[in-house]
Write a protein that holds these residues in place. Structure first.
Motif, mmCIF file in Angstrom:
data_model
loop_
_atom_site.group_PDB
_atom_site.id
_atom_site.type_symbol
_atom_site.label_atom_id
_atom_site.label_comp_id
_atom_site.label_asym_id
_atom_site.label_seq_id
_atom_site.Cartn_x
_atom_site.Cartn_y
_atom_site.Cartn_z
ATOM 1 N N ALA A 1 0.719 -1.041 0.046
ATOM 2 C CA ALA A 1 -0.143 -0.043 0.087
ATOM 3 C C ALA A 1 0.884 1.215 -0.001
ATOM 4 O O ALA A 1 0.679 2.152 -0.821
ATOM 5 N N VAL A 2 1.996 1.296 0.806
ATOM 6 C CA VAL A 2 2.876 2.493 0.951
ATOM 7 C C VAL A 2 3.613 2.451 -0.682
ATOM 8 O O VAL A 2 3.718 3.777 -0.918
ATOM 9 N N ALA B 1 3.473 6.518 -7.386
ATOM 10 C CA ALA B 1 2.700 7.514 -7.839
ATOM 11 C C ALA B 1 2.981 9.009 -7.651
ATOM 12 O O ALA B 1 3.056 9.565 -8.485
ATOM 13 N N MET B 2 3.503 9.246 -6.370
ATOM 14 C CA MET B 2 3.714 10.565 -6.143
ATOM 15 C C MET B 2 5.049 11.074 -6.649
ATOM 16 O O MET B 2 5.410 12.027 -7.091
ATOM 17 N N LYS B 3 5.916 9.986 -6.889
ATOM 18 C CA LYS B 3 7.151 10.488 -7.235
ATOM 19 C C LYS B 3 7.247 10.627 -8.719
ATOM 20 O O LYS B 3 7.772 11.254 -9.476
ATOM 21 N N LYS B 4 6.085 10.314 -9.591
ATOM 22 C CA LYS B 4 6.067 10.424 -10.802
ATOM 23 C C LYS B 4 5.331 11.845 -11.187
ATOM 24 O O LYS B 4 5.195 12.329 -12.289
ATOM 25 N N PRO C 1 -1.450 10.905 -6.785
ATOM 26 C CA PRO C 1 -1.808 9.571 -7.177
ATOM 27 C C PRO C 1 -3.167 9.052 -7.614
ATOM 28 O O PRO C 1 -3.961 9.686 -7.125
ATOM 29 N N ASP C 2 -3.199 8.188 -8.209
ATOM 30 C CA ASP C 2 -4.624 7.661 -8.653
ATOM 31 C C ASP C 2 -5.314 7.049 -7.301
ATOM 32 O O ASP C 2 -4.779 6.236 -6.659
ATOM 33 N N SER D 1 -8.321 9.950 -1.988
ATOM 34 C CA SER D 1 -6.760 9.315 -1.753
ATOM 35 C C SER D 1 -6.829 7.795 -1.589
ATOM 36 O O SER D 1 -7.442 7.366 -0.694
ATOM 37 N N TYR D 2 -5.746 7.446 -2.316
ATOM 38 C CA TYR D 2 -5.886 5.741 -1.918
ATOM 39 C C TYR D 2 -5.002 5.719 -0.752
ATOM 40 O O TYR D 2 -3.872 6.287 -0.388
#
Length: 321
Positions: A25-26, A32-35, A39-40, A88-89
């Motif tokens: 999960a982390v 996604a945050m680093k991209k 995040p989705d 937020s996921y």
């Protein structure tokens, strides 16, 4: 026989496996945050395949996780962004393909909104109890507003269900959950939410419900009325904390010079103090004792697997000396 954690009926290897669920999960949210961008909030199965196949996460999770488990739902929480609610996921629910046991895994704090929730420690009633139990408002809001949703590719998606509603009627959404084992786990903020979920889920059936709570780096989750009630109903409660980690000593809300907040039972201490592989520098290593890879490293070390590279797994080498 595998070595057991003191005061708990699980082994070190079981604890590291459960820690690995949270790492998924982390990792999904972190990658996604680093991209860049948001995040989705509802990642597809491909996101789970991606994190399990990522070599930088191989030491934190079981790359064959998806061979054994089927992802049923994503967990989401609402967050404020420029005064608008966005989702937020926050984790996932999965079922073992053979045993049919369930895993509910919840990540910890990863953005400013969640940090503010961590700091919102005003005592509020835990409404599911009728004994005037109180819990920190920020943690409780996350639990009360969280929900589960079907994965985007699910052909028969459910109407989103709140975490609190799911907890009060597990069997409705997790078939056989009364008989099949349900493992609830989380790290930091996610540990607090996992504790509230387990408390509500066991409110009616108590220890007759086959539910296990295993948390990592949990902050204090409520006053004595809450923690004693939760501890009395959750059949298996394992709260793993690092002696060097400051978060398990928080939050603090003083009444008559005494902190009203306490922990649920089942505490098991690990200790990174003095470990030469962990970054203890107050500047470059700030917060390292709280990080999930450090917890994983210490548990694996207790289990006889001495591998300092675990500390820098997950594309973050800051905490590894």
């Amino acid at each position: 026989m595998e070595p057991q954690l003191k005061s708990a009926a699980i082994s070190y290897s079981e604890a590291t496996s459960i820690c690995g669920y949270v790492a998924i999960a982390v990792g999904i949210n972190k990658k996604a945050m680093k991209k860049g961008g948001d995040p989705d909030p509802n990642p597809s199965l491909d996101a789970y395949k991606d994190i399990c196949a990522d070599p930088t996460y191989a030491l934190l999770l079981n790359p064959a996780f998806l061979n054994k488990y089927r992802i049923l739902y994503n967990i989401q929480i609402p967050e404020k962004d420029k005064f608008l609610n966005i989702w937020s996921y926050f984790g996932f629910i999965a079922q073992h393909k053979m045993t049919k046991n369930y895993v509910i895994a919840i990540r910890g704090t990863q953005n400013q909104f969640e940090s503010l929730a961590d700091e919102d420690i005003i005592p509020v009633p835990f409404r599911e109890y009728n004994n005037q139990a109180q819990v920190p408002q920020g943690f409780y809001k996350i639990f009360e507003t969280g929900r589960i949703v079907s994965l985007p590719e699910d052909a028969n998606p459910i109407t989103p269900v709140s975490l609190s509603k799911l907890a009060t009627d597990l069997g409705k959404y997790l078939s056989g959950a009364g008989q099949q084992r349900v493992t609830v786990t989380g790290h930091s903020l996610g540990a607090a939410v996992a504790t509230y979920f387990a408390a509500v889920a066991t409110l009616t059936l108590g220890k007759r419900l086959n539910l296990s709570l295993c948390t990592f780096a949990s902050p204090m989750t409520g006053d004595k009325k809450f923690t004693s009630s939760a501890s009395s109903t959750i059949a298996e409660c394992v709260r793993i904390y690092n002696a060097e980690d400051k978060v398990p000593n928080l939050p603090v809300w003083l009444v008559d010079n005494n902190n009203i907040y306490t922990h649920v039972t089942g505490g098991f201490e690990i200790d990174s103090t003095g470990d030469h592989n962990v970054n203890h520098d107050p500047n470059t290593g700030f917060g390292c004792a709280h990080q999930l890879p450090v917890y994983m490293y210490l548990l694996e070390k207790l289990d006889g697997n001495y591998n300092p590279n675990i500390i820098s797994a997950g594309d973050d080498a800051r905490c590894r000396v």
